[in-house]
Design an enzyme around this catalytic site. Structure first.
Site, mmCIF file in Angstrom:
data_model
loop_
_atom_site.group_PDB
_atom_site.id
_atom_site.type_symbol
_atom_site.label_atom_id
_atom_site.label_comp_id
_atom_site.label_asym_id
_atom_site.label_seq_id
_atom_site.Cartn_x
_atom_site.Cartn_y
_atom_site.Cartn_z
ATOM 1 N N GLY A 11 0.938 -1.267 -0.072
ATOM 2 C CA GLY A 11 0.075 -0.043 0.086
ATOM 3 C C GLY A 11 0.870 1.239 0.027
ATOM 4 O O GLY A 11 2.007 1.357 0.520
ATOM 5 N N GLY A 33 0.039 -5.693 1.035
ATOM 6 C CA GLY A 33 -0.973 -5.611 -0.018
ATOM 7 C C GLY A 33 -0.430 -6.148 -1.310
ATOM 8 O O GLY A 33 -1.241 -6.838 -1.969
ATOM 9 N N GLU A 61 3.203 -4.775 8.604
ATOM 10 C CA GLU A 61 2.557 -4.021 9.109
ATOM 11 C C GLU A 61 2.444 -3.803 10.431
ATOM 12 O O GLU A 61 2.226 -2.332 10.958
ATOM 13 C CB GLU A 61 0.844 -4.224 8.445
ATOM 14 C CG GLU A 61 0.965 -4.293 7.035
ATOM 15 C CD GLU A 61 1.284 -5.543 6.252
ATOM 16 O OE1 GLU A 61 1.326 -5.631 5.230
ATOM 17 O OE2 GLU A 61 1.618 -6.442 7.057
ATOM 18 N N ASP A 121 -3.240 -7.295 7.106
ATOM 19 C CA ASP A 121 -4.562 -7.208 6.236
ATOM 20 C C ASP A 121 -4.469 -7.689 4.838
ATOM 21 O O ASP A 121 -3.447 -8.694 4.613
ATOM 22 C CB ASP A 121 -4.852 -5.683 6.145
ATOM 23 C CG ASP A 121 -4.152 -4.923 5.378
ATOM 24 O OD1 ASP A 121 -2.899 -5.098 5.334
ATOM 25 O OD2 ASP A 121 -4.606 -3.918 4.907
#
Length: 385
Positions: free
Chosen positions: A72, A119, A142, A150
């Protein structure tokens, strides 16, 4: 919505149609192919179009340049910190897309060269075939910046053998290509110099037949042998330490193992763990543990709630402090709030997991005949923005 800096003439995702093959290229090489809102929208459009296209049988995805995808766009999140829900749309679209990648109905192959993190790795692991090289680097870091694991990784990591998932999620430890294959996070190892030739071969195959695709990849792939110092040779220690109930107990157990002869490898990992956001670590551990009992859809709905509550600073602003320290000021000296694990209230951690009103949840399609429903633009959020 948070502003992302994208050249309007820059094609951040390329989609090519070659016979029965569809080739996706993540095309922001100077930014290590980070995932922006535009990237997510284009990917979803291509995948929906091609799943419905009877002439499309094989989907290939790769990254331009020296990275597959670094994950991300952290700056985008940081820039939106003072606006209400500035990144809600990209978060919603990304997790919705993750569900479709996990359940995609046509053969997919990821050609993974270089960095594949967070991601970015969510475009790799769920694929029917994921090809990695000696230059592939995987991580889910993260938690260290006050966020959580996530993009479906609370599902993926929680289903790894033993407690390897907790280890990877909490430490952000890196795995190389060989380790990814052995861990079951990738399917094939191909030397990087052969990757372009493999791509050409798969395109010339002009078929999505799984047996044919697998056979084609195996022509280029190698059996892997773990390096002696690989962390995957330390799984008994990882299982012993990362099976503990709490972050504090995990760290204490890891500290005890670090004092034993031959365990010098633990020192650097332990140091990183202790520098990480206490809040991020506690949220991540709870999410991984819940993931063992959840479906992919349940995990993604949960991750959506957690992410939005973290970005809304429901219990802490650590995520923005972590991004500041890592990518904005680059001082690597975050000041966490609260600063220690013991000060992180477990009841507050539970708050970020609380369900939203049904219509404000991530809308995962429940039936095959409405497989591509639940889009952001049809949600109440779109009307509010």
């Amino acid at each position: 919505m948070a502003q992302e800096v994208v050249n309007p003439e820059e094609q951040v995702v390329l989609g090519e149609e070659i016979g029965k093959v569809r080739l996706i290229t993540l095309n922001r090489p100077r930014q290590l192919n980070v995932i922006s809102s535009k990237v997510v929208s284009l990917l979803a459009d291509f995948l929906e179009k091609w799943e419905k296209d009877e002439n499309a049988e094989l989907i290939l995805i790769k990254g331009a340049g020296r990275a597959f995808s670094a994950g991300g766009d952290l700056k985008m999140f940081y820039d939106g910190r003072t606006s209400n829900d500035s990144c809600l749309e990209v978060v919603y679209r990304m997790y919705w897309l993750c569900y479709h990648i996990h359940t995609y109905m046509k053969t997919q192959v990821a050609l993974v060269h270089g960095i594949s993190m967070g991601g970015g790795a969510s475009f790799v692991v769920p694929m029917k075939f994921s090809v990695v090289t000696e230059k592939t680097v995987f991580a889910t870091p993260e938690a260290s910046i006050g966020f959580h694991t996530d993009c479906s990784f609370s599902y993926i990591l929680s289903h790894l053998p033993g407690h390897l998932g907790e280890y990877l999620a909490l430490t952000g430890a890196r795995l190389n290509g060989k380790e990814l294959v052995v861990a079951g996070l990738a399917t094939h190892f191909v030397p990087s110099e052969k990757l372009p030739e493999l791509e050409k071969h798969l395109i010339s195959l002009n078929s999505g037949d799984e047996k044919a695709v697998k056979s084609a990849i195996e022509e280029f792939s190698m059996d892997v042998q773990l390096d002696e110092e690989s962390v995957l040779n330390k799984l008994s220690i990882i299982d012993e330490c990362f099976s503990k109930d709490t972050v504090v107990d995990i760290i204490k157990s890891f500290e005890a193992e670090a004092t034993k002869e031959g365990n010098g490898w633990i020192g650097a990992i332990l140091k990183g763990l202790k520098r990480s956001s206490p809040t991020g670590l506690k949220i991540t551990l709870k999410s991984i543990r819940e993931g063992r009992k959840q479906t992919i859809a349940e995990c993604l709905k949960k991750e959506f709630r957690i992410t939005m509550n973290i970005l809304r600073t429901a219990i802490s602003a650590d995520v923005y402090e972590g991004i500041r320290a890592l990518t904005i000021d680059k001082d690597n000296a975050p000041k966490w709030d609260p600063p220690t694990w013991n000060e992180v209230d477990d009841e507050k951690v539970d708050l970020v997991f609380q369900p939203f009103k049904e219509d404000l949840e991530l809308q995962i399609p429940g039936k095959e005949d409405c497989r591509w429903s639940g889009k952001y633009e049809n949600s109440p959020y779109a009307a509010l923005s």
